[in-house]
Scaffold this motif. Sequence first.
Motif, PDB file in Angstrom:
ATOM      1  N   ASN A  60       0.812  -1.226   0.000  1.00  0.00           N
ATOM      2  CA  ASN A  60       0.000   0.000   0.000  1.00  0.00           C
ATOM      3  C   ASN A  60       0.841   1.271   0.000  1.00  0.00           C
ATOM      4  O   ASN A  60       0.383   2.330  -0.421  1.00  0.00           O
ATOM      5  CB  ASN A  60      -0.944  -0.008   1.206  1.00  0.00           C
ATOM      6  N   ASN A  61       2.065   1.173   0.492  1.00  0.00           N
ATOM      7  CA  ASN A  61       2.946   2.341   0.392  1.00  0.00           C
ATOM      8  C   ASN A  61       3.150   2.636  -1.090  1.00  0.00           C
ATOM      9  O   ASN A  61       3.051   3.777  -1.531  1.00  0.00           O
ATOM     10  CB  ASN A  61       4.283   2.034   1.088  1.00  0.00           C
ATOM     11  N   GLY A  62       3.366   1.567  -1.847  1.00  0.00           N
ATOM     12  CA  GLY A  62       3.485   1.712  -3.294  1.00  0.00           C
ATOM     13  C   GLY A  62       2.206   2.248  -3.899  1.00  0.00           C
ATOM     14  O   GLY A  62       2.233   3.066  -4.825  1.00  0.00           O
ATOM     15  N   ILE A 120      10.197  10.433  -5.333  1.00  0.00           N
ATOM     16  CA  ILE A 120       9.195  10.049  -4.329  1.00  0.00           C
ATOM     17  C   ILE A 120       9.461   8.607  -3.911  1.00  0.00           C
ATOM     18  O   ILE A 120       9.448   7.699  -4.751  1.00  0.00           O
ATOM     19  CB  ILE A 120       7.752  10.195  -4.877  1.00  0.00           C
ATOM     20  N   ASP A 121       9.737   8.417  -2.631  1.00  0.00           N
ATOM     21  CA  ASP A 121      10.053   7.102  -2.067  1.00  0.00           C
ATOM     22  C   ASP A 121       8.773   6.476  -1.530  1.00  0.00           C
ATOM     23  O   ASP A 121       8.338   6.774  -0.416  1.00  0.00           O
ATOM     24  CB  ASP A 121      11.082   7.261  -0.929  1.00  0.00           C
ATOM     25  N   ALA A 122       8.166   5.626  -2.379  1.00  0.00           N
ATOM     26  CA  ALA A 122       6.930   4.929  -1.983  1.00  0.00           C
ATOM     27  C   ALA A 122       7.190   3.420  -2.001  1.00  0.00           C
ATOM     28  O   ALA A 122       6.349   2.627  -2.433  1.00  0.00           O
ATOM     29  CB  ALA A 122       5.785   5.303  -2.922  1.00  0.00           C
ATOM     30  N   LEU A 123       8.376   3.024  -1.535  1.00  0.00           N
ATOM     31  CA  LEU A 123       8.736   1.606  -1.582  1.00  0.00           C
ATOM     32  C   LEU A 123       8.106   0.842  -0.421  1.00  0.00           C
ATOM     33  O   LEU A 123       7.352  -0.107  -0.609  1.00  0.00           O
ATOM     34  CB  LEU A 123      10.259   1.453  -1.559  1.00  0.00           C
ATOM     35  N   PHE A 124       8.432   1.282   0.788  1.00  0.00           N
ATOM     36  CA  PHE A 124       7.913   0.595   1.975  1.00  0.00           C
ATOM     37  C   PHE A 124       7.552   1.615   3.051  1.00  0.00           C
ATOM     38  O   PHE A 124       8.185   2.640   3.186  1.00  0.00           O
ATOM     39  CB  PHE A 124       8.955  -0.395   2.535  1.00  0.00           C
ATOM     40  N   GLY A 125       6.545   1.275   3.798  1.00  0.00           N
ATOM     41  CA  GLY A 125       6.122   2.148   4.900  1.00  0.00           C
ATOM     42  C   GLY A 125       6.024   1.331   6.161  1.00  0.00           C
ATOM     43  O   GLY A 125       6.992   0.671   6.559  1.00  0.00           O
ATOM     44  N   SER A 152       9.752  11.085   1.202  1.00  0.00           N
ATOM     45  CA  SER A 152       9.370   9.725   1.602  1.00  0.00           C
ATOM     46  C   SER A 152       7.899   9.667   1.949  1.00  0.00           C
ATOM     47  O   SER A 152       7.373  10.583   2.628  1.00  0.00           O
ATOM     48  CB  SER A 152      10.207   9.258   2.805  1.00  0.00           C
ATOM     49  N   VAL A 153       7.228   8.632   1.512  1.00  0.00           N
ATOM     50  CA  VAL A 153       5.811   8.420   1.783  1.00  0.00           C
ATOM     51  C   VAL A 153       5.665   7.641   3.080  1.00  0.00           C
ATOM     52  O   VAL A 153       6.235   6.553   3.216  1.00  0.00           O
ATOM     53  CB  VAL A 153       5.149   7.652   0.626  1.00  0.00           C
ATOM     54  N   ASP A 154       4.984   8.243   4.034  1.00  0.00           N
ATOM     55  CA  ASP A 154       4.722   7.681   5.361  1.00  0.00           C
ATOM     56  C   ASP A 154       5.982   7.647   6.226  1.00  0.00           C
ATOM     57  O   ASP A 154       6.001   8.188   7.323  1.00  0.00           O
ATOM     58  CB  ASP A 154       4.098   6.293   5.273  1.00  0.00           C
ATOM     59  N   LEU A 155       7.009   6.999   5.766  1.00  0.00           N
ATOM     60  CA  LEU A 155       8.304   7.004   6.465  1.00  0.00           C
ATOM     61  C   LEU A 155       9.379   6.551   5.484  1.00  0.00           C
ATOM     62  O   LEU A 155       9.080   5.930   4.471  1.00  0.00           O
ATOM     63  CB  LEU A 155       8.249   6.112   7.704  1.00  0.00           C
ATOM     64  N   PRO A 156      10.635   6.875   5.750  1.00  0.00           N
ATOM     65  CA  PRO A 156      11.682   6.516   4.794  1.00  0.00           C
ATOM     66  C   PRO A 156      11.806   4.992   4.670  1.00  0.00           C
ATOM     67  O   PRO A 156      11.882   4.291   5.697  1.00  0.00           O
ATOM     68  CB  PRO A 156      12.951   7.118   5.392  1.00  0.00           C
ATOM     69  N   SER A 157      11.807   4.483   3.453  1.00  0.00           N
ATOM     70  CA  SER A 157      11.921   3.031   3.256  1.00  0.00           C
ATOM     71  C   SER A 157      13.203   2.515   3.877  1.00  0.00           C
ATOM     72  O   SER A 157      14.271   3.104   3.694  1.00  0.00           O
ATOM     73  CB  SER A 157      11.902   2.725   1.753  1.00  0.00           C
ATOM     74  N   GLY A 158      13.060   1.443   4.649  1.00  0.00           N
ATOM     75  CA  GLY A 158      14.226   0.855   5.321  1.00  0.00           C
ATOM     76  C   GLY A 158      14.274   1.199   6.795  1.00  0.00           C
ATOM     77  O   GLY A 158      15.022   0.595   7.557  1.00  0.00           O
TER      78      GLY A 158
END
Length: 495
Positions: A60-62, A120-125, A152-158
């Motif tokens: 869903n982050n994606g 836009i970082d929408a990999l993982f949240g 970053s979307v929601d939080l930085p991936s990783g």
Amino acid sequence: MNRPELILTPIEMKQADAATIAAGTPGIDLMTRAGRAVADKAAEMTARGGRIVVAAGPGNNGGDGFVAARLLEQQGYRVSLGLVGQRERLTGDSALAAEGWRGEIVAAENLPFQQADLIIDALFGTGLTRGLEGAARIAVERMNMSGRPILSVDLPSGIDGDTGEPLGVAVKAAATITFAARKPCHLLMPGRTFCGPVTVADIGITPETLAATGARIWANSPPLWLHALPRPGTASHKYDRGHTLVASGGATRTGAARLAARAALRIGSGLVTVASPPEALGVNAAHLTAVMLRGCDGPEGLYAILKDMRFNSLVMGPALGVNANTRAMVAVAVNARRSLVLDADALTSFEGIAEELRQVLRHAPTVLTPHGGEFGRLFSGHPDILDPPSKIERARRAALYTGAVVVLKGPDTVIAAPDGRAAVNENGTPYLATAGSGDTLCGIIGGLMAQGVDAFEAASAGAWIHAEAGASFGPGLIAEDLADLLPNVLRGLLT
Ligand SMILES: NC(=O)C1=CN([C@@H]2O[C@H](COP(=O)(O)OP(=O)(O)OC[C@H]3O[C@@H](n4cnc5c(N)ncnc54)[C@H](O)[C@@H]3O)[C@@H](O)[C@H]2O)[C@H](O)CC1
Ligand SMILES: [K+]
């Protein structure tokens, strides 16, 4: 006064999501609102017509990323989108969001990050469960190396949403946009640094829904405790504003107690007395004016002083010495059933025997103020307290175990109560890392408890006020400055 800011863990956030969906808001609507918020933030950061590169993940982050990509392209931006995972494996709301994207989808690791005006970082949240590998890892490494700004979307991936710790490689964002409420990773170090400035977007999840999750972490700021700060009335006199007793070290170690004592007086304790070993009376007397002085010869001397019930708040630890005598002093103080702040040597004297400390800490409101090293020493032999990866969880377990409020200090000081409440402090400054700073904090907390402020509110307010005073001074700050900076901070709070 606005309401205290509630912080939700990833699990609590998922509960709030689910409750909102169950109450009739389709998940895709939440995702669309989230994606729109991302697009709005991206547009703020990028000149119209600019090049935006979106890296989307398998969940869903994606999905948020797909929505943002569609909206930004409609607004005239030149958008490229890459995916980690296969398009056909997307499910649920993410699959719906992906259907709205008419453009090409490339492998995320091959995206032209260097050509981006914004990534836009929408990999993982909040769904991240382990360190990034393979394509995801390559994408993050290339993103970071590009030197281009990342939203970053929601939080930085990783980054782990609960702990703020990177699980391997993690995105170093220029800014982060999250939804409904901040998560612990947005406040705890180093997550706070990886996030950059954080925007919280309202996507229609109500404050009541957030509170209904049972979340009990707050950002440490005035709305959490301002109501509890004492405001002396016109009829007030010094005796109804409490009397703080601060235990002094020996003749060559008296400064810590005086720093704490002056801070207690400045924060509003009606009276303050330094309890001084006989050999240090002269030294202390030469430096004290409004702070009073009493001879105190070891535990027996303290016992004799505490027969006077007007001493209602005790501050012990700084420069007392790491030894059995200090442990005995602590036992006398606890059995006197007065509000109590224990710091430094009063904690380290119980190194590895926290059980002994625990047994005595059940009688009165008590605040422990360890920094990380003291915490590790005090609770050595207690992996159940030291092992949790979340600093909030570690502080909470220590509070539950000891029955005291625990202030686990650092740039992200956590204040935890035995009942599970926790607050994370964010207004600290590196300039507070100076000798005597901790002594001053003890005095502030002890001085507030002398005035009847409950331990959790006194510790939370004390941590914030202490940090605010330090930040107001900046470079060149020394501990002696801090107490005299308190009136300005209090004026900003109480008027
Ligand atoms: N109210 C809200 O906060 C909303 C949040 N939204 C967004 O939803 C994500 C959370 O989505 P979720 O699908 O649960 O997880 P992620 O997208 O973060 O992760 C996807 C998926 O990836 C798998 N996974 C976990 N770790 C790894 C790894 N190291 N490598 C590969 N794959 C991994 C795991 O199966 C995850 O499920 C939230 O962050 C928000 O962006 C909603 O869109 C709107 C409301
Ligand atoms: K992300």
